[in-house]
Design a protein around this motif. Structure first.
Motif, PDB file in Angstrom:
ATOM      1  N   ALA A   1      34.791   7.134  -9.511  1.00 57.11           N
ATOM      2  CA  ALA A   1      34.251   8.313  -8.846  1.00 57.11           C
ATOM      3  C   ALA A   1      34.345   8.173  -7.342  1.00 57.11           C
ATOM      4  N   LEU A   2      34.316   9.339  -6.677  1.00 60.14           N
ATOM      5  CA  LEU A   2      34.170   9.397  -5.230  1.00 60.14           C
ATOM      6  C   LEU A   2      32.672   9.528  -4.951  1.00 60.14           C
ATOM      7  N   ASN A   3      32.099   8.512  -4.335  1.00 63.00           N
ATOM      8  CA  ASN A   3      30.647   8.421  -4.248  1.00 63.00           C
ATOM      9  C   ASN A   3      30.095   9.016  -2.957  1.00 63.00           C
ATOM     10  N   ILE A   4      28.964   9.720  -3.114  1.00 64.20           N
ATOM     11  CA  ILE A   4      28.208  10.274  -1.996  1.00 64.20           C
ATOM     12  C   ILE A   4      26.818   9.641  -2.008  1.00 64.20           C
ATOM     13  N   THR A   5      26.386   9.157  -0.855  1.00 66.81           N
ATOM     14  CA  THR A   5      25.021   8.627  -0.719  1.00 66.81           C
ATOM     15  C   THR A   5      24.159   9.680  -0.032  1.00 66.81           C
TER      16      THR A   5
ATOM     17  N   ASN B   1       0.850  -1.184   0.000  1.00 64.10           N
ATOM     18  CA  ASN B   1       0.000   0.000   0.000  1.00 64.10           C
ATOM     19  C   ASN B   1       0.891   1.241   0.000  1.00 64.10           C
ATOM     20  N   ILE B   2       1.024   1.832  -1.181  1.00 68.40           N
ATOM     21  CA  ILE B   2       1.901   2.994  -1.322  1.00 68.40           C
ATOM     22  C   ILE B   2       1.305   4.211  -0.624  1.00 68.40           C
ATOM     23  N   SER B   3      -0.021   4.296  -0.620  1.00 67.75           N
ATOM     24  CA  SER B   3      -0.676   5.462  -0.020  1.00 67.75           C
ATOM     25  C   SER B   3      -0.479   5.534   1.492  1.00 67.75           C
ATOM     26  N   MET B   4      -0.130   4.413   2.126  1.00 65.71           N
ATOM     27  CA  MET B   4       0.039   4.406   3.572  1.00 65.71           C
ATOM     28  C   MET B   4       1.458   4.782   4.002  1.00 65.71           C
ATOM     29  N   GLU B   5       2.360   5.014   3.025  1.00 66.20           N
ATOM     30  CA  GLU B   5       3.711   5.399   3.419  1.00 66.20           C
ATOM     31  C   GLU B   5       3.684   6.782   4.063  1.00 66.20           C
ATOM     32  N   PRO B   6       4.433   6.971   5.162  1.00 68.60           N
ATOM     33  CA  PRO B   6       4.439   8.289   5.818  1.00 68.60           C
ATOM     34  C   PRO B   6       5.125   9.346   4.974  1.00 68.60           C
ATOM     35  N   SER B   7       6.096   8.916   4.161  1.00 71.46           N
ATOM     36  CA  SER B   7       6.807   9.820   3.264  1.00 71.46           C
ATOM     37  C   SER B   7       7.486   8.984   2.183  1.00 71.46           C
ATOM     38  N   ARG B   8       7.902   9.632   1.091  1.00 70.60           N
ATOM     39  CA  ARG B   8       8.557   8.917  -0.015  1.00 70.60           C
ATOM     40  C   ARG B   8      10.077   9.012   0.133  1.00 70.60           C
ATOM     41  N   LYS B   9      10.715   7.878   0.226  1.00 68.12           N
ATOM     42  CA  LYS B   9      12.167   7.832   0.369  1.00 68.12           C
ATOM     43  C   LYS B   9      12.825   7.929  -1.006  1.00 68.12           C
ATOM     44  N   ILE B  10      13.767   8.868  -1.139  1.00 69.29           N
ATOM     45  CA  ILE B  10      14.512   9.043  -2.381  1.00 69.29           C
ATOM     46  C   ILE B  10      15.997   8.837  -2.069  1.00 69.29           C
ATOM     47  N   THR B  11      16.643   7.952  -2.815  1.00 71.13           N
ATOM     48  CA  THR B  11      18.060   7.666  -2.620  1.00 71.13           C
ATOM     49  C   THR B  11      18.845   8.089  -3.859  1.00 71.13           C
ATOM     50  N   LEU B  12      19.812   8.942  -3.663  1.00 69.05           N
ATOM     51  CA  LEU B  12      20.675   9.404  -4.747  1.00 69.05           C
ATOM     52  C   LEU B  12      22.102   8.917  -4.507  1.00 69.05           C
ATOM     53  N   GLU B  13      22.725   8.435  -5.551  1.00 65.67           N
ATOM     54  CA  GLU B  13      24.146   8.089  -5.513  1.00 65.67           C
ATOM     55  C   GLU B  13      24.863   9.071  -6.442  1.00 65.67           C
ATOM     56  N   LEU B  14      25.592   9.999  -5.854  1.00 64.31           N
ATOM     57  CA  LEU B  14      26.280  11.031  -6.617  1.00 64.31           C
ATOM     58  C   LEU B  14      27.775  10.724  -6.646  1.00 64.31           C
ATOM     59  N   GLY B  15      28.369  10.814  -7.821  1.00 64.72           N
ATOM     60  CA  GLY B  15      29.798  10.545  -7.962  1.00 64.72           C
ATOM     61  C   GLY B  15      30.550  11.776  -8.412  1.00 64.72           C
ATOM     62  N   LEU B  16      31.593  12.143  -7.664  1.00 62.89           N
ATOM     63  CA  LEU B  16      32.462  13.264  -8.038  1.00 62.89           C
ATOM     64  C   LEU B  16      33.784  12.730  -8.585  1.00 62.89           C
ATOM     65  N   THR B  17      34.426  13.524  -9.402  1.00 66.98           N
ATOM     66  CA  THR B  17      35.679  13.085 -10.025  1.00 66.98           C
ATOM     67  C   THR B  17      36.761  12.884  -8.963  1.00 66.98           C
TER      68      THR B  17
ATOM     69  N   LEU C   1      23.229  11.369   4.841  1.00 72.41           N
ATOM     70  CA  LEU C   1      24.201  11.926   3.899  1.00 72.41           C
ATOM     71  C   LEU C   1      25.606  11.554   4.365  1.00 72.41           C
ATOM     72  N   PHE C   2      26.384  10.912   3.486  1.00 69.58           N
ATOM     73  CA  PHE C   2      27.769  10.556   3.851  1.00 69.58           C
ATOM     74  C   PHE C   2      28.583  10.246   2.590  1.00 69.58           C
ATOM     75  N   PHE C   3      29.887  10.365   2.759  1.00 72.16           N
ATOM     76  CA  PHE C   3      30.850   9.984   1.713  1.00 72.16           C
ATOM     77  C   PHE C   3      30.946   8.466   1.768  1.00 72.16           C
ATOM     78  N   SER C   4      30.326   7.808   0.823  1.00 73.63           N
ATOM     79  CA  SER C   4      30.068   6.377   0.969  1.00 73.63           C
ATOM     80  C   SER C   4      31.224   5.475   0.563  1.00 73.63           C
ATOM     81  N   ASN C   5      31.864   5.720  -0.577  1.00 71.12           N
ATOM     82  CA  ASN C   5      32.936   4.809  -0.987  1.00 71.12           C
ATOM     83  C   ASN C   5      33.762   5.400  -2.119  1.00 71.12           C
ATOM     84  N   PHE C   6      34.862   4.720  -2.358  1.00 77.27           N
ATOM     85  CA  PHE C   6      35.717   5.054  -3.489  1.00 77.27           C
ATOM     86  C   PHE C   6      35.324   4.131  -4.634  1.00 77.27           C
ATOM     87  N   GLY C   7      34.651   4.665  -5.605  1.00 84.40           N
ATOM     88  CA  GLY C   7      34.182   3.852  -6.713  1.00 84.40           C
ATOM     89  C   GLY C   7      35.250   3.626  -7.762  1.00 84.40           C
ATOM     90  N   ALA C   8      34.899   2.863  -8.777  1.00 82.06           N
ATOM     91  CA  ALA C   8      35.857   2.549  -9.831  1.00 82.06           C
ATOM     92  C   ALA C   8      36.298   3.800 -10.575  1.00 82.06           C
TER      93      ALA C   8
END
Length: 360
Positions: A309-313, A253-269, A300-307
């Protein structure tokens, strides 16, 4: 006694088909008067009694009078014809047949009155009360109760009519019982769907207009029936799902969710400095805080060293009342503009190839 009167008396006493002419004339007069009497009764209800009940404080008498109005007209007609036949001496078999027909008519007219009374009681008394409640369960149960009640009334009336018609109802019901077992075996899917419908109404995993996901379908609930439930998918199509699926499959039941969770994986050079990384995290916090449709809690955190990119979650939550696509669109534009102004470069998959040349 004068001769004309004597002749008339003799003619009236003349017997035709087991009855004197006098009785035939009386019966004919009643037959002719019966439709007029029934019309008079209808007129009294429509123009006198209904006006009187309209001035009372309760709607119950209005419901009863309106339900009785048309069946009473037909009942007066049947009773008028029957009263005319009572003046006639009929053969035993024909007399029994007439009585059976009258009994059947009275039974069916009574059932008609009860069904109209049930409809009026639900529509004019129960339904307005139900619409004032905050619970949607009674809104969903009311049409089912109405349909089941009408089926029971007509079913009982049919059995009584068959009994009045001279059929052995006991033997008929016994036969129906045996046939009902076979029918239940053949219609086990229908029975399962009906039990699934009652499960939905009892457990209430969703309500009308809720958005749900089930067996690969994603849409809004438009109708909850006794056998099936209709969803309108995000593409605008209507899907009919058997209720048994809701009893045996997980329902999200999507309508019963208290809020919509959005997850972004951002990669910097990889040439991003630690100071720039801290600046990127501060920008994301500021973007989330400045949007009124985003809740305060974020991850929000600096999550890992990607192949490559430097990844932010970055995890944020959109309020239940907000427009999800519009809020995501605003957040993404704000992040893109802020990163460009801060000269923070997004990474893309890259490869560096080192070639070692050996000389002789």
């Amino acid at each position: 006694m004068s001769e004309p009167l004597a002749m008339m008396s003799q003619m009236l006493n003349q017997v035709y088909f087991y009855n004197p002419v006098r009785d035939w004339l009386i019966a004919l007069s009643i037959f002719i008067a019966a439709p007029w009497v029934s019309r008079l009764g209808y007129w009294l209800f429509a123009n006198v009694i209904k006006r009187l009940t309209a001035h009372t404080e309760t709607n119950l008498d209005d419901v009863v009078v309106e339900a009785l109005e048309k069946p009473l007209e037909k009942l007066l007609l049947v009773l008028g014809i029957w009263a005319g036949l009572l003046f006639l001496e009929l053969p035993k078999q024909l007399d029994l047949f007439v009585h059976n027909i009258v009994d059947v008519c009275i039974t069916l007219l009574t059932a008609w009155f009860l069904v109209r009374l049930l409809d009026g009681f639900i529509e004019k008394i129960i339904k307005p009360l139900v619409e004032k409640t905050d619970n949607d369960l009674d809104d969903q149960l009311l049409p089912i109760v109405q349909k089941v009640g009408k089926v029971l009334v007509w079913g009982f009336a049919t059995i009584m009519s068959l009994k009045h018609a001279g059929y052995d109802v006991g033997a008929l019901l016994a036969g129906l019982g045996i046939g009902g077992v076979a029918l239940a075996m053949a219609a086990k899917d229908t029975v399962a769907n009906m039990f699934g419908g009652f499960t939905i109404l009892a457990d209430r995993p969703f309500q009308l207009n809720d958005r749900i996901k089930i067996v690969g379908y994603d849409g809004n609930v438009k109708e909850i029936g006794l056998r099936s439930t209709r969803l309108q998918t995000l593409e605008g199509r209507v899907v009919t799902i058997p209720n048994s699926k809701f009893a045996e499959s997980p329902v999200e039941n999507i309508s019963m969710e208290p809020s919509r969770k959005i997850t972004l994986e951002l990669g910097l050079t990889y040439d991003t400095t630690p100071k720039q990384m801290e600046r990127a995290l501060d920008i994301l916090r500021s973007v989330a805080k400045s949007n009124k449709d985003v809740e305060e809690k974020i991850t929000l955190f600096f999550s890992n060293f990607g192949a490559s990119a430097l990844n932010i979650t970055f995890v944020y939550y959109i309020c239940k009342t907000a427009d999800i696509p519009s809020t995501q669109n605003a957040m993404n534009f704000a992040i893109l503009n802020s990163f460009n102004e801060a000269n923070l470069q997004f990474a893309f998959p890259t490869q560096k190839i080192y070639a070692e040349i050996s000389g002789k």
